[in-house]
Design a protein around this motif. Structure first.
Motif, PDB file in Angstrom:
ATOM      1  N   VAL A  51     -52.405  91.578  30.002  1.00 55.05           N
ATOM      2  CA  VAL A  51     -52.616  92.559  30.895  1.00 55.05           C
ATOM      3  C   VAL A  51     -54.181  92.995  30.884  1.00 55.05           C
ATOM      4  O   VAL A  51     -54.787  93.061  31.755  1.00 55.05           O
ATOM      5  CB  VAL A  51     -51.689  93.764  30.541  1.00 55.05           C
ATOM      6  CG1 VAL A  51     -52.255  94.695  31.664  1.00 55.05           C
ATOM      7  CG2 VAL A  51     -50.222  93.334  30.767  1.00 55.05           C
ATOM      8  N   LEU A  52     -54.507  93.079  29.681  1.00 55.80           N
ATOM      9  CA  LEU A  52     -56.170  93.362  29.652  1.00 55.80           C
ATOM     10  C   LEU A  52     -56.787  92.005  30.120  1.00 55.80           C
ATOM     11  O   LEU A  52     -57.968  92.651  30.647  1.00 55.80           O
ATOM     12  CB  LEU A  52     -56.457  93.624  28.309  1.00 55.80           C
ATOM     13  CG  LEU A  52     -56.002  95.226  27.526  1.00 55.80           C
ATOM     14  CD1 LEU A  52     -56.121  95.035  25.952  1.00 55.80           C
ATOM     15  CD2 LEU A  52     -56.173  96.246  28.403  1.00 55.80           C
ATOM     16  N   MET A  53     -56.498  91.085  29.906  1.00 58.43           N
ATOM     17  CA  MET A  53     -57.335  89.808  30.232  1.00 58.43           C
ATOM     18  C   MET A  53     -57.102  89.669  31.770  1.00 58.43           C
ATOM     19  O   MET A  53     -58.243  89.296  32.340  1.00 58.43           O
ATOM     20  CB  MET A  53     -56.877  88.713  29.400  1.00 58.43           C
ATOM     21  CG  MET A  53     -57.853  87.645  29.520  1.00 58.43           C
ATOM     22  SD  MET A  53     -56.841  86.072  28.793  1.00 58.43           S
ATOM     23  CE  MET A  53     -56.780  86.768  27.234  1.00 58.43           C
ATOM     24  N   LEU A  54     -55.977  89.627  32.167  1.00 58.32           N
ATOM     25  CA  LEU A  54     -56.016  89.220  33.734  1.00 58.32           C
ATOM     26  C   LEU A  54     -56.110  90.371  34.651  1.00 58.32           C
ATOM     27  O   LEU A  54     -56.321  90.284  35.916  1.00 58.32           O
ATOM     28  CB  LEU A  54     -54.453  88.616  33.913  1.00 58.32           C
ATOM     29  CG  LEU A  54     -54.402  87.349  33.036  1.00 58.32           C
ATOM     30  CD1 LEU A  54     -52.857  86.562  33.273  1.00 58.32           C
ATOM     31  CD2 LEU A  54     -55.362  86.243  33.346  1.00 58.32           C
ATOM     32  N   LEU A  55     -55.725  91.503  34.072  1.00 54.81           N
ATOM     33  CA  LEU A  55     -55.622  92.702  35.181  1.00 54.81           C
ATOM     34  C   LEU A  55     -56.795  93.804  34.777  1.00 54.81           C
ATOM     35  O   LEU A  55     -57.549  94.359  35.775  1.00 54.81           O
ATOM     36  CB  LEU A  55     -54.364  93.417  35.298  1.00 54.81           C
ATOM     37  CG  LEU A  55     -52.976  92.709  35.703  1.00 54.81           C
ATOM     38  CD1 LEU A  55     -51.891  93.369  35.450  1.00 54.81           C
ATOM     39  CD2 LEU A  55     -53.338  92.292  37.151  1.00 54.81           C
ATOM     40  N   PHE A  56     -56.812  94.506  33.843  1.00 53.92           N
ATOM     41  CA  PHE A  56     -57.607  95.756  33.459  1.00 53.92           C
ATOM     42  C   PHE A  56     -59.062  95.093  33.476  1.00 53.92           C
ATOM     43  O   PHE A  56     -59.914  95.883  33.922  1.00 53.92           O
ATOM     44  CB  PHE A  56     -57.247  96.130  32.042  1.00 53.92           C
ATOM     45  CG  PHE A  56     -57.888  97.388  31.684  1.00 53.92           C
ATOM     46  CD1 PHE A  56     -57.691  98.743  32.389  1.00 53.92           C
ATOM     47  CD2 PHE A  56     -58.903  97.478  30.704  1.00 53.92           C
ATOM     48  CE1 PHE A  56     -58.319  99.807  31.964  1.00 53.92           C
ATOM     49  CE2 PHE A  56     -59.898  98.417  30.583  1.00 53.92           C
ATOM     50  CZ  PHE A  56     -59.373  99.529  31.160  1.00 53.92           C
ATOM     51  N   MET A  57     -59.456  94.184  32.563  1.00 55.15           N
ATOM     52  CA  MET A  57     -60.701  93.646  32.450  1.00 55.15           C
ATOM     53  C   MET A  57     -61.324  93.378  34.087  1.00 55.15           C
ATOM     54  O   MET A  57     -62.336  93.762  34.247  1.00 55.15           O
ATOM     55  CB  MET A  57     -61.015  92.760  31.489  1.00 55.15           C
ATOM     56  CG  MET A  57     -62.411  92.127  31.210  1.00 55.15           C
ATOM     57  SD  MET A  57     -63.189  93.308  30.120  1.00 55.15           S
ATOM     58  CE  MET A  57     -64.658  92.659  30.272  1.00 55.15           C
ATOM     59  N   PRO A  58     -60.754  92.561  34.524  1.00 54.57           N
ATOM     60  CA  PRO A  58     -61.399  92.294  36.045  1.00 54.57           C
ATOM     61  C   PRO A  58     -61.379  93.432  36.851  1.00 54.57           C
ATOM     62  O   PRO A  58     -62.307  93.671  37.673  1.00 54.57           O
ATOM     63  CB  PRO A  58     -60.639  91.239  36.369  1.00 54.57           C
ATOM     64  CG  PRO A  58     -59.760  90.665  35.335  1.00 54.57           C
ATOM     65  CD  PRO A  58     -59.629  91.670  34.376  1.00 54.57           C
TER      66      PRO A  58
END
Length: 412
Positions: A51-58
């Motif tokens: 989730v952090l990699m694909l959603l939150f960070m971008p």
């Protein structure tokens, strides 16, 4: 049927699709950033890491990027050209407040997030739909269809309908996403309330300047043309009997025409925003009043003028406007009454510049035309209002009387 297929052939649909694809392409570096950084965090939960990699960070990175003032300029230009519809009203510009930056950041994230979904489906749905449409006709997809339990050829016939439905759904998504972004773009990328107010003030200033230039052009060129007409007529009548006067009148015509051309060139230079011309702009004041009165007398007007010595000491702003007011008063008399005696009184009384001009009223002319009905007295009234003065103009018995009173403090 044609209505259903119309989005497929409309240019706007594919322009909006290209806008979405650009957003999807722009999101790739932010995903790569997340893929590079998130694994470095001490996380043991794979779902949280994904989730952090694909959603939150971008999402966070795109929002921060959108805060850059120039981001709104670029996104506004892109939306205006590709989204069309309501987005065509966008005036691209850099963000000048944190409110505008925040909205631009949210739009950048929305554009890239929506774009990556549409881009991903645009890459995957068409090939899958082709496989489904051709399923009853080919055998190279047997292994693929076996996993769906469609070994029997009869069960493969619904596959083309599924493929067409997927293509229709993709097209509907493209049309819907494009229309949604087109409607949202003006709010996210449009000016804030403060920017709208600043733009309105700038337009008001520009309009006031244009009105001022119109008054200058009307007063200077209108007066010159009126004087030149009468001077030419006077020179023509006395050309044989009094060559010296005719020569003087022709010289005055030349000077009046030259002054009018200089004023016209000045005004055109202002309209072109020509700074080099503005620096040397001619600004006639009451100190130049003598030549104006002389030109009027050469035109054949019997002018009885009493000018107080103190008028040359009035503030510059009042002096400039008063010169134009006197000029318009003389032009008004020449245009509507002709070569009639004109009486002018100009002086300073009790911290006010007082001007009174009068001439005999031609009743026959007044019956068919309004003595003060042109743009001239309206422009004078605007000048007087700006300087917080007072003005009266109209018939007074058998004379036309024009009176203006200007406070000297208006020029401070």
């Amino acid at each position: 049927m044609l209505r259903v297929l119309r989005p497929l052939i409309e240019r706007t649909t594919w322009l909006r699709w290209s806008h979405l694809v650009v957003g999807g392409a722009l999101l790739m570096p932010y995903w790569f950033l997340g893929i590079s950084l998130i694994p470095l965090l001490p996380l043991s939960n794979g779902v949280v890491e994904a989730v952090l990699m694909l959603l939150f960070m971008p999402a966070a990175a795109t929002f921060v990027t959108g805060l850059v003032p120039a981001a709104r300029l670029l996104e506004g230009a892109l939306a205006k050209e590709l989204l069309k519809g309501p987005a065509a009203s966008i005036v691209p510009g850099t963000a000048r407040s944190w409110e505008s930056r925040t909205r631009a950041g949210a739009w950048f994230g929305l554009h890239l997030g929506t774009g990556v979904v549409v881009s991903g489906l645009s890459l995957t749905v068409p090939p899958f739909a082709v496989v489904m449409i051709l399923a009853p006709l080919v055998t190279w997809d047997t292994r693929f269809l076996d996993s769906w339990g469609w070994q029997d050829t009869w069960h493969q016939w619904p596959a083309p309908l599924v493929g067409l439905a997927l293509l229709a759904a993709l097209l509907a998504l493209i049309v819907g996403a494009g229309e949604l972004l087109s409607r949202l773009a003006p709010w996210f990328l449009g000016p804030s309330a403060a920017e709208k107010l600043a733009d309105m003030e700038a337009r008001a200033v520009k309009l006031a300047e244009r009105n001022r230039l119109a008054r200058e052009l009307h007063d200077s060129v209108g007066h010159a043309l009126s004087v030149v007409t009468l001077q030419a007529a006077a020179a023509g009548r006395v050309l044989d009997a009094d060559p010296a006067f005719a020569r003087e009148a022709l010289g005055a015509i030349e000077e009046s025409a030259r002054a009018a051309l200089e004023d016209l060139d000045h005004v055109l230079g202002l309209l072109r925003e020509d700074a080099s011309r503005n620096a040397a702009a001619p600004q006639a004041t009451l100190k130049d009043l003598g030549r104006l009165l002389e030109q009027t007398r050469i035109a054949g007007v019997k002018l009885d003028a009493e000018i107080g010595d103190e008028v040359e000491q009035v503030p510059a702003a009042v002096s400039r406007e008063a010169y134009r007011i006197v000029q318009e008063g003389l032009t008004n008399a020449l245009r509507h009454a002709g070569r009639v005696p004109v009486r002018l009184r100009l002086g300073v009384e009790r911290e006010r510049l007082e001007m009174e001009m009068s001439n005999p009223l031609d009743r026959s002319a007044a019956a068919g035309a309004d003595h003060g009905g042109g743009r001239g007295l309206g422009g004078v009234r605007e000048r007087v209002t700006v300087l917080r003065g007072e003005m009266t103009a109209g018939p007074d018995g058998d004379r036309w009387r024009f009176h203006v009173s200007l406070p000297l403090r208006s020029g401070s």
